[in-house]
Design a protein around this motif. Structure first.
Motif, PDB file in Angstrom:
ATOM      1  N   LEU A 170      43.679  36.818  26.299  1.00 36.88           N
ATOM      2  CA  LEU A 170      42.319  37.321  26.507  1.00 36.88           C
ATOM      3  C   LEU A 170      42.292  38.825  26.757  1.00 36.88           C
ATOM      4  CD1 LEU A 170      40.866  34.476  28.783  1.00 36.88           C
ATOM      5  CD2 LEU A 170      40.476  34.833  26.342  1.00 36.88           C
ATOM      6  N   GLY A 171      43.445  39.375  27.163  1.00 34.79           N
ATOM      7  CA  GLY A 171      43.502  40.801  27.448  1.00 34.79           C
ATOM      8  C   GLY A 171      42.865  41.196  28.755  1.00 34.79           C
TER       9      GLY A 171
ATOM     10  N   LEU B 254      39.175  34.587  41.921  1.00 39.68           N
ATOM     11  CA  LEU B 254      38.808  34.880  40.540  1.00 39.68           C
ATOM     12  C   LEU B 254      38.332  36.317  40.404  1.00 39.68           C
ATOM     13  CD1 LEU B 254      36.802  31.653  39.602  1.00 39.68           C
ATOM     14  CD2 LEU B 254      39.158  32.207  39.014  1.00 39.68           C
ATOM     15  N   THR B 255      38.770  36.975  39.331  1.00 41.11           N
ATOM     16  CA  THR B 255      38.197  38.258  38.967  1.00 41.11           C
ATOM     17  C   THR B 255      36.829  38.002  38.328  1.00 41.11           C
ATOM     18  OG1 THR B 255      39.152  38.216  36.741  1.00 41.11           O
ATOM     19  CG2 THR B 255      40.508  39.157  38.502  1.00 41.11           C
ATOM     20  N   THR B 256      36.124  39.065  37.998  1.00 40.42           N
ATOM     21  CA  THR B 256      34.824  38.909  37.334  1.00 40.42           C
ATOM     22  C   THR B 256      34.974  38.130  36.037  1.00 40.42           C
ATOM     23  OG1 THR B 256      34.019  40.983  38.285  1.00 40.42           O
ATOM     24  CG2 THR B 256      32.859  40.147  36.353  1.00 40.42           C
ATOM     25  N   GLN B 257      36.009  38.457  35.251  1.00 38.71           N
ATOM     26  CA  GLN B 257      36.238  37.752  33.989  1.00 38.71           C
ATOM     27  C   GLN B 257      36.663  36.304  34.251  1.00 38.71           C
ATOM     28  OE1 GLN B 257      37.479  40.858  34.609  1.00 38.71           O
ATOM     29  NE2 GLN B 257      35.987  41.931  33.311  1.00 38.71           N
TER      30      GLN B 257
ATOM     31  N   ILE C  20      42.617  55.662  39.800  1.00 41.90           N
ATOM     32  CA  ILE C  20      43.161  54.376  40.221  1.00 41.90           C
ATOM     33  C   ILE C  20      42.474  53.281  39.416  1.00 41.90           C
ATOM     34  CG2 ILE C  20      43.517  52.828  42.187  1.00 41.90           C
ATOM     35  CD1 ILE C  20      42.816  55.564  43.843  1.00 41.90           C
ATOM     36  N   TYR C  21      43.280  52.418  38.792  1.00 46.40           N
ATOM     37  CA  TYR C  21      42.706  51.294  38.046  1.00 46.40           C
ATOM     38  C   TYR C  21      43.628  50.087  38.192  1.00 46.40           C
ATOM     39  CZ  TYR C  21      45.491  53.877  34.544  1.00 46.40           C
ATOM     40  OH  TYR C  21      46.468  54.588  33.879  1.00 46.40           O
TER      41      TYR C  21
ATOM     42  N   TYR D  58      45.897  45.171  31.096  1.00 35.49           N
ATOM     43  CA  TYR D  58      44.604  44.579  30.758  1.00 35.49           C
ATOM     44  C   TYR D  58      43.494  45.598  31.005  1.00 35.49           C
ATOM     45  CZ  TYR D  58      47.595  40.517  31.609  1.00 35.49           C
ATOM     46  OH  TYR D  58      48.629  39.626  31.605  1.00 35.49           O
ATOM     47  N   LEU D  59      43.490  46.638  30.222  1.00 43.62           N
ATOM     48  CA  LEU D  59      42.540  47.720  30.447  1.00 43.62           C
ATOM     49  C   LEU D  59      41.502  47.737  29.317  1.00 43.62           C
ATOM     50  CD1 LEU D  59      42.338  49.885  32.661  1.00 43.62           C
ATOM     51  CD2 LEU D  59      43.476  51.468  31.109  1.00 43.62           C
TER      52      LEU D  59
END
Length: 286
Positions: free
Chosen positions: A45-46, A59-62, A263-264, A269-270
């Motif tokens: 999904l990346g 869970l992340t947003t995705q 910062i990321y 997965y960007l």
């Protein structure tokens, strides 16, 4: 659709059973296999779907979007997964940036923001004022910009240094004419010093810090009006010094170099829209 439906099922099981180990046990699988399949799903999904901690998963947003899809019919799951993957590759949608107020109103940030908006008009930007490191994944930020002296919320985040800078002391000619002469750092004890929270620790502890402000333009305006001696980044004082409204104090003094940090959450997965912003920072200020 690159993602495997069996992996999506294991993902939903992990959420429902509130952990990888519990999901593995419920499905008669080894924990390592479930963990590996979840990694493969994220790679397909990346994007990251889970925030893994020693005690539980979040869970992340995705991840939340995908879990909501798992409750739908198969055709809708496939369409939704394709849309989710496409959103990460598109130069559109929403980009959330966390940045301190000290930087928010600077020409540096405004120039970058203007170029980004003009180049990618289909991206909607949200800029929020945050003075300290934020949890990018839990608070759904794509990127944060901070001075290097600020502690990052999560050491696993990618940190990229841009724009090295130094600070110096400046005052108006009128202020210097009205107050005792400054020949050495010891003379600063008799003066009002204006600075911000990020730079204050670079100054001697015995000085009279009359004002700390997160707004660099407040400090700049107070210095030009003759209120005190401001400790500011040189990039912010170049124009008023050229105009003669400010002069450097103790020109022989040199303070440690600082820099801004991008910062990321992950370089693996960007989304393209985040890469595009990072590229502008790199081109202009690396």
């Amino acid at each position: 659709m690159k993602a495997n439906l069996d992996d999506i099922y294991l993902f939903s099981q992990t959420v429902l059973h509130e952990g990888i180990s519990a999901a593995a046990h419920a499905n008669g699988l080894q924990r390592s296999k479930v963990s590996r399949r979840l990694r493969m799903l994220e790679e397909a999904l990346g994007t990251e779907l889970l925030i893994r901690t020693t005690r539980n998963i979040e869970l992340t947003t995705q991840g939340k979007e995908l879990f909501a899809l798992t409750k739908q019919p198969l055709e809708q799951i496939i369409d939704g997964v394709n849309a989710l993957t496409g959103d990460l590759e598109e130069l559109s949608g929403k980009l959330r940036i966390a940045i301190p107020s000290a930087l928010m109103s600077t020409n540096l940030f405004n120039n970058i923001l203007t170029e980004y908006i003009e180049t990618y008009p289909d991206i909607n930007i949200e800029v929020e004022n945050h003075q300290e490191g934020v949890d990018l994944k839990r608070q759904s930020f794509d990127i944060q910009v901070l001075p290097s002296v600020v502690k990052v919320a999560d050491n696993s985040y990618v940190q990229f240094s841009v724009l090295p800078y130094r600070c110096h002391l400046v005052a108006s000619p009128d202020y210097l004419a009205r107050h005792n002469k400054i020949s050495s750092p010891l003379d600063l004890k008799e003066h009002r010093i204006l600075t911000n929270r990020y730079n204050a620790d670079l100054l001697a502890p015995h000085l009279n810090i009359a004002l700390k402000s997160d707004d660099l333009y407040v400090l700049l305006n107070m210095a030009t009006s003759g209120t005190g001696i401001a400790f500011l980044p040189k990039v912010n004082t170049r124009v008023p010094i050229d105009q003669g409204v400010l002069v450097e104090v103790l020109t022989g003094m040199s303070y440690p170099e600082q820099h801004l940090t991008l910062i990321y959450p992950s370089s693996s997965y960007l989304p393209r829209k985040v890469k595009a912003l990072i590229d502008i920072f790199r081109e202009k200020y690396s």
